[in-house]
Design a protein around this motif. Sequence first.
Motif, PDB file in Angstrom:
ATOM      1  N   TYR A 140       0.913  -1.168   0.011  1.00 52.03           N
ATOM      2  CA  TYR A 140      -0.013   0.051   0.073  1.00 52.03           C
ATOM      3  C   TYR A 140       0.961   1.117   0.073  1.00 52.03           C
ATOM      4  CZ  TYR A 140      -3.900  -3.054   1.145  1.00 52.03           C
ATOM      5  OH  TYR A 140      -4.701  -3.939   1.078  1.00 52.03           O
ATOM      6  N   GLU A 141       0.293   2.241  -0.892  1.00 51.35           N
ATOM      7  CA  GLU A 141       0.961   3.541  -0.725  1.00 51.35           C
ATOM      8  C   GLU A 141       0.165   4.583  -0.259  1.00 51.35           C
ATOM      9  OE1 GLU A 141       3.737   6.624  -3.514  1.00 51.35           O
ATOM     10  OE2 GLU A 141       3.275   4.652  -4.026  1.00 51.35           O
ATOM     11  N   ILE A 142       0.796   5.297   0.666  1.00 48.29           N
ATOM     12  CA  ILE A 142      -0.034   6.155   1.472  1.00 48.29           C
ATOM     13  C   ILE A 142      -0.121   7.740   1.031  1.00 48.29           C
ATOM     14  CG2 ILE A 142      -0.057   7.679   3.903  1.00 48.29           C
ATOM     15  CD1 ILE A 142       1.432   5.242   4.918  1.00 48.29           C
ATOM     16  N   GLN A 143      -1.327   7.911   0.534  1.00 46.63           N
ATOM     17  CA  GLN A 143      -1.570   9.261   0.001  1.00 46.63           C
ATOM     18  C   GLN A 143      -1.854  10.305   1.081  1.00 46.63           C
ATOM     19  OE1 GLN A 143      -1.377   9.448  -3.742  1.00 46.63           O
ATOM     20  NE2 GLN A 143      -0.437   7.598  -3.303  1.00 46.63           N
ATOM     21  N   TYR A 144      -1.216  11.399   0.945  1.00 52.41           N
ATOM     22  CA  TYR A 144      -1.465  12.454   2.232  1.00 52.41           C
ATOM     23  C   TYR A 144      -0.972  13.764   1.610  1.00 52.41           C
ATOM     24  CZ  TYR A 144       3.678  12.410   2.973  1.00 52.41           C
ATOM     25  OH  TYR A 144       5.031  12.424   2.893  1.00 52.41           O
ATOM     26  N   PRO A 145      -1.492  14.951   2.332  1.00 56.25           N
ATOM     27  CA  PRO A 145      -1.378  16.383   1.730  1.00 56.25           C
ATOM     28  C   PRO A 145       0.395  16.567   2.199  1.00 56.25           C
ATOM     29  CG  PRO A 145      -2.320  16.416   3.751  1.00 56.25           C
ATOM     30  CD  PRO A 145      -2.639  15.111   3.524  1.00 56.25           C
ATOM     31  N   LYS A 146       1.227  16.218   1.055  1.00 56.54           N
ATOM     32  CA  LYS A 146       2.501  16.395   1.333  1.00 56.54           C
ATOM     33  C   LYS A 146       2.933  17.883   1.530  1.00 56.54           C
ATOM     34  CE  LYS A 146       2.967  12.028  -1.415  1.00 56.54           C
ATOM     35  NZ  LYS A 146       3.381  11.406  -2.708  1.00 56.54           N
ATOM     36  N   LYS A 147       2.348  18.710   0.887  1.00 54.90           N
ATOM     37  CA  LYS A 147       2.651  20.018   0.865  1.00 54.90           C
ATOM     38  C   LYS A 147       2.703  20.523   2.381  1.00 54.90           C
ATOM     39  CE  LYS A 147       1.916  21.267  -4.015  1.00 54.90           C
ATOM     40  NZ  LYS A 147       1.069  22.459  -4.719  1.00 54.90           N
ATOM     41  N   GLY A 191      12.100   9.978   0.108  1.00 58.70           N
ATOM     42  CA  GLY A 191      11.667  11.389  -0.208  1.00 58.70           C
ATOM     43  C   GLY A 191      10.086  11.502   0.730  1.00 58.70           C
ATOM     44  N   ASP A 192       9.032  11.792   0.011  1.00 53.79           N
ATOM     45  CA  ASP A 192       7.747  12.329   0.631  1.00 53.79           C
ATOM     46  C   ASP A 192       6.824  11.031  -0.089  1.00 53.79           C
ATOM     47  OD1 ASP A 192       7.429  12.864  -2.076  1.00 53.79           O
ATOM     48  OD2 ASP A 192       6.661  14.485  -1.848  1.00 53.79           O
ATOM     49  N   ARG A 193       7.606   9.862  -0.452  1.00 53.96           N
ATOM     50  CA  ARG A 193       6.749   8.833  -0.742  1.00 53.96           C
ATOM     51  C   ARG A 193       6.826   7.849   0.708  1.00 53.96           C
ATOM     52  NH1 ARG A 193       7.695   6.065  -6.466  1.00 53.96           N
ATOM     53  NH2 ARG A 193       5.701   4.936  -5.888  1.00 53.96           N
ATOM     54  N   MET A 194       5.570   7.207   0.611  1.00 56.32           N
ATOM     55  CA  MET A 194       5.760   6.356   1.953  1.00 56.32           C
ATOM     56  C   MET A 194       4.528   5.040   1.624  1.00 56.32           C
ATOM     57  SD  MET A 194       4.550   9.121   4.996  1.00 56.32           S
ATOM     58  CE  MET A 194       5.460   8.004   6.055  1.00 56.32           C
ATOM     59  N   GLN A 195       5.430   3.886   1.789  1.00 60.84           N
ATOM     60  CA  GLN A 195       4.641   2.442   1.469  1.00 60.84           C
ATOM     61  C   GLN A 195       5.032   1.640   2.571  1.00 60.84           C
ATOM     62  OE1 GLN A 195       6.447   1.084  -2.167  1.00 60.84           O
ATOM     63  NE2 GLN A 195       5.117   2.311  -3.460  1.00 60.84           N
ATOM     64  N   VAL A 230      -7.330  -3.532   6.873  1.00 64.12           N
ATOM     65  CA  VAL A 230      -6.307  -2.185   6.843  1.00 64.12           C
ATOM     66  C   VAL A 230      -6.521  -1.243   6.022  1.00 64.12           C
ATOM     67  CG1 VAL A 230      -3.938  -1.603   6.511  1.00 64.12           C
ATOM     68  CG2 VAL A 230      -4.264  -3.719   7.854  1.00 64.12           C
ATOM     69  N   ARG A 231      -7.060  -1.540   4.810  1.00 68.91           N
ATOM     70  CA  ARG A 231      -7.208  -0.675   4.048  1.00 68.91           C
ATOM     71  C   ARG A 231      -8.716   0.213   4.305  1.00 68.91           C
ATOM     72  NH1 ARG A 231     -10.845   0.263  -0.194  1.00 68.91           N
ATOM     73  NH2 ARG A 231     -12.046  -2.010   0.159  1.00 68.91           N
ATOM     74  N   LEU A 232      -9.674  -0.292   5.025  1.00 66.75           N
ATOM     75  CA  LEU A 232     -10.994   0.157   5.337  1.00 66.75           C
ATOM     76  C   LEU A 232     -10.725   0.959   6.686  1.00 66.75           C
ATOM     77  CD1 LEU A 232     -13.408  -2.698   4.776  1.00 66.75           C
ATOM     78  CD2 LEU A 232     -13.146  -0.555   3.261  1.00 66.75           C
ATOM     79  N   GLN A 233      -9.856   0.571   7.554  1.00 71.31           N
ATOM     80  CA  GLN A 233      -9.759   1.154   8.836  1.00 71.31           C
ATOM     81  C   GLN A 233      -8.747   2.132   8.978  1.00 71.31           C
ATOM     82  OE1 GLN A 233     -11.957   0.295  11.668  1.00 71.31           O
ATOM     83  NE2 GLN A 233     -12.957  -0.931   9.991  1.00 71.31           N
ATOM     84  N   LEU A 234      -7.675   2.102   8.085  1.00 72.52           N
ATOM     85  CA  LEU A 234      -6.610   3.219   8.384  1.00 72.52           C
ATOM     86  C   LEU A 234      -7.029   4.505   7.355  1.00 72.52           C
ATOM     87  CD1 LEU A 234      -3.640   3.596   9.617  1.00 72.52           C
ATOM     88  CD2 LEU A 234      -2.835   2.927   7.428  1.00 72.52           C
ATOM     89  N   GLN A 235      -7.397   5.469   8.029  1.00 70.63           N
ATOM     90  CA  GLN A 235      -7.835   6.499   7.494  1.00 70.63           C
ATOM     91  C   GLN A 235      -7.032   7.996   7.992  1.00 70.63           C
ATOM     92  OE1 GLN A 235     -11.991   6.865   8.762  1.00 70.63           O
ATOM     93  NE2 GLN A 235     -12.422   5.247   7.389  1.00 70.63           N
ATOM     94  N   THR A 236      -6.297   7.643   9.173  1.00 70.17           N
ATOM     95  CA  THR A 236      -5.249   8.566   9.530  1.00 70.17           C
ATOM     96  C   THR A 236      -4.056   8.107   9.924  1.00 70.17           C
ATOM     97  OG1 THR A 236      -5.972   8.569  11.847  1.00 70.17           O
ATOM     98  CG2 THR A 236      -7.187  10.227  10.416  1.00 70.17           C
TER      99      THR A 236
END
Length: 257
Positions: A90-97, A127-131, A142-148
Amino acid sequence: MSIYQHFRPEERDFINQVMNWKAYVEEVYAPKLTDFLDPREQQIVKMIIGQQMEVKWEFFGGSVYTERKRALLYPEYYLSEDSDYKINLYEIQYPKKFISLSHRDVLGSLMSLGLRREKFGDIVIVGDRMQFYCAEEVGEYVRLQLQTVGRANIQLLEQPLTEGIAYEDLWHETAVSVSSLRLDAVIASIFKLSRQKAQSLISSQLVKVNWTTIENTSFECGTGDTISVRGFGRGKLFSIEGKTKKEKWRISVGRQK
């Protein structure tokens, strides 16, 4: 001769587990997949199973770079494939800026889901990529529960294993002399600390050897031990070369870059 004498007392339960896995493969004549194992546990599996013909072993953690891996124990007829290890990426998408996240943030959020650490493989940040890698059997949960993660609202994007971020595990290796192989002495030499400071870190439960918290300052280190000290990073005892004329131990150690 007991097999346990070759290992540390605290490793006895895991040794029993490995022998049970081996017995399962021999009796059922079918493969056995484990949870994610740290490098020390992988080493124990290799030592116990050995190179015998009846039971084979292989490790895979999602890519050639991973440290934590699932073990597949199987009978000699079996031909293993990467898909046998049942790993999701899984790759984590978040507001990197606006937000910076750390390895600790990700691990803390994963542990808050109520799952054991063994269900997760490496957490990779470049860098700013997280997996992160996790066992397929808990992937949907995990996909359903991890929201933050930390203070950030996130989304998880499942990726094929071929899209795993490549990273290098770099160590700065050096040879040093220590008065003993005690944990406090080895920590002091790796991280350039006083013996007193090393003892304080150990007694404060800030030190792990092979991913297990050690509170005993006189714990004896051995070849291959990975030592992590909160706030200072990770070190490793690569080899023990023997004693000098002054009765000090000559060892090769590394600190992660």
